[in-house]
Design a protein around this motif. Structure first.
Motif, PDB file in Angstrom:
ATOM      1  N   SER A 274       0.577  -1.432   0.170  1.00  0.00           N
ATOM      2  CA  SER A 274       0.018  -0.136   0.171  1.00  0.00           C
ATOM      3  C   SER A 274       0.715   1.359   0.126  1.00  0.00           C
ATOM      4  O   SER A 274       0.061   2.392  -0.242  1.00  0.00           O
ATOM      5  N   ARG A 275       2.564   0.854   0.169  1.00  0.00           N
ATOM      6  CA  ARG A 275       2.763   2.430   0.345  1.00  0.00           C
ATOM      7  C   ARG A 275       2.644   2.823  -1.285  1.00  0.00           C
ATOM      8  O   ARG A 275       3.401   2.087  -2.053  1.00  0.00           O
TER       9      ARG A 275
ATOM     10  N   HIS B  28      -3.733   2.551  -2.094  1.00  0.00           N
ATOM     11  CA  HIS B  28      -3.806   2.863  -1.061  1.00  0.00           C
ATOM     12  C   HIS B  28      -4.185   3.615  -0.179  1.00  0.00           C
ATOM     13  O   HIS B  28      -3.794   5.007   0.782  1.00  0.00           O
TER      14      HIS B  28
ATOM     15  N   SER C  17      -5.220   2.927   3.166  1.00  0.00           N
ATOM     16  CA  SER C  17      -4.614   3.293   4.383  1.00  0.00           C
ATOM     17  C   SER C  17      -3.273   3.996   4.179  1.00  0.00           C
ATOM     18  O   SER C  17      -3.523   4.406   5.307  1.00  0.00           O
ATOM     19  N   ARG C  18      -3.037   4.524   3.545  1.00  0.00           N
ATOM     20  CA  ARG C  18      -1.928   5.581   3.691  1.00  0.00           C
ATOM     21  C   ARG C  18      -2.539   6.642   3.065  1.00  0.00           C
ATOM     22  O   ARG C  18      -1.317   7.517   2.140  1.00  0.00           O
TER      23      ARG C  18
ATOM     24  N   GLU D 298      -0.617  10.572   2.712  1.00  0.00           N
ATOM     25  CA  GLU D 298       0.872  10.334   2.328  1.00  0.00           C
ATOM     26  C   GLU D 298       0.989  10.074   0.540  1.00  0.00           C
ATOM     27  O   GLU D 298       2.057  10.949   0.014  1.00  0.00           O
TER      28      GLU D 298
END
Length: 355
Positions: free
Chosen positions: A257-258, A338, A340-341, A344
């Motif tokens: 997910s990053r 993405h 969950s992030r 960011e």
């Protein structure tokens, strides 16, 4: 995981049991005379439902008896399809992978495993074929060879490659219609489609038991129809698979997910050199953004988006939407990979949240 069914076939190969002279002659005949119809005719049912297709072929080989003329050498007594373990293992795999497809709630699980089932079915059928493919010894006639440029390719190899392409095209189009049925808000439609698919698979397998040539004709007609819409449907298959699988991988592997250097997006309509639903990558540049279609061969087409355009994101249920305000670009859809992030992710690509 995809190799497990093929290992069942390898384990089913008889090692210590002697064949009668008649069976030995038949085995030699099988290894040398598997015709194109006997190979291509078996592909359609396996492409439509890989595990169930192998189950049907094994059932014909083991329980067909006098019901079928047994024209196909793939179904003869000397082949591994006659081993009881092959039939029962693939029957269990059929139930495990088919039952989730009957409801919209559980169907995403089956769709996520569809690639594993497809490759397992293809590997299994190739294993059946390769176990019957031996190099003729002694004074046997050499295999047919096709000369193409600097290469000399066995006709059997070309036939196997054609079968793989045949399988992948039909299976990809079938998966597209499965996804289309899934997103259609009609109850019981998923169950009806799955039952119709299994009925067609069984019918083609039975036809193959009676006449491999007739099954090959039907397979080629089905392949031709699927090939006409393959590119159009393949783009949407990648679209559905990305939206469906990305959140699953992000949950199973948090590092997935990053945010990276690229974001996979799909335009909702055609523009410039790109058709609708084509897989594109969005990259942040010093002067704005860059949309690019990666290609293995040739130059990858690109579209540059200036920095004065505002990129706005809207939250969706199955996927998110990206709109470039101040431009004539169509809205883009991307997965929930993405989520969950989120902060960011927005900062990495300089995106704004919509109202």
């Amino acid at each position: 995981m995809s190799w497990f069914p093929a290992l069942i076939l390898l384990a089913a190969v008889p090692t210590g049991e002697a064949l009668t002279p008649a069976e030995s002659m038949l085995a030699d005949h099988v290894t040398q005379t598997i015709s194109s119809s006997e190979w291509l005719g078996a592909l359609a049912p396996v492409a439509l439902s890989p595990f169930f297709g192998i189950t049907c072929l094994a059932g014909l080989a083991q329980f067909g008896g006098d019901w079928f003329p047994a024209h196909s050498l793939l179904l003869q007594k000397s082949t591994v399809l006659n081993h009881p373990a092959v039939f029962w293992v693939f029957l269990v795999l059929t139930l495990v992978t088919s039952l989730p497809r009957f409801t919209k709630v559980s169907k995403p699980i089956a769709q996520a495993l569809d690639q594993i089932e497809a490759w397992s079915g293809l590997i299994t059928l190739l294993t059946v074929r390769l176990l019957l493919w031996t190099v003729p010894a002694g004074d046997a006639a050499p295999p047919d060879v096709v000369h193409a440029g600097f290469l000399s390719v066995s006709a059997d190899v070309l036939l196997i490659l054609a079968g793989i392409f045949n399988f992948l095209v039909i299976n990809a189009v079938k998966f597209f219609f499965e996804c289309l049925v899934w997103i259609t808000p009609l109850p019981f439609l998923d169950a009806c489609f799955e039952l119709a698919n299994k009925a067609l698979c069984l019918s083609l397998a039975i036809l193959y038991g009676y006449s491999p040539f007739a099954a090959t004709v039907i397979n080629l007609l089905l392949f031709g129809g699927c090939l006409l819409i393959f590119r159009w449907s393949h783009r949407r298959v990648l679209y559905f698979r990305t939206l469906l699988l990305d959140p699953i991988w992000a949950t199973a592997f948090p590092g997935y997910s990053r945010p990276g250097a690229e974001l996979v997006v799909f335009p909702q309509r055609a523009f410039g050199p790109f058709p609708a639903c084509i897989r594109l990558t969005l990259q942040r540049t010093e002067s704005g953004w860059k949309l690019r279609q990666p290609r293995l061969l040739g130059q990858s087409p690109e579209v540059h988006i200036p920095d004065h355009v505002t990129a706005v994101v809207s939250i969706g249920l199955l996927g998110h939407s990206l709109t470039f305000e101040g431009s004539d670009l169509p809205p883009m859809t991307f997965s929930r990979r993405h989520t969950s992030r989120w902060n960011e992710f927005l900062e990495a690509f300089r995106l704004r949240m919509g109202r």
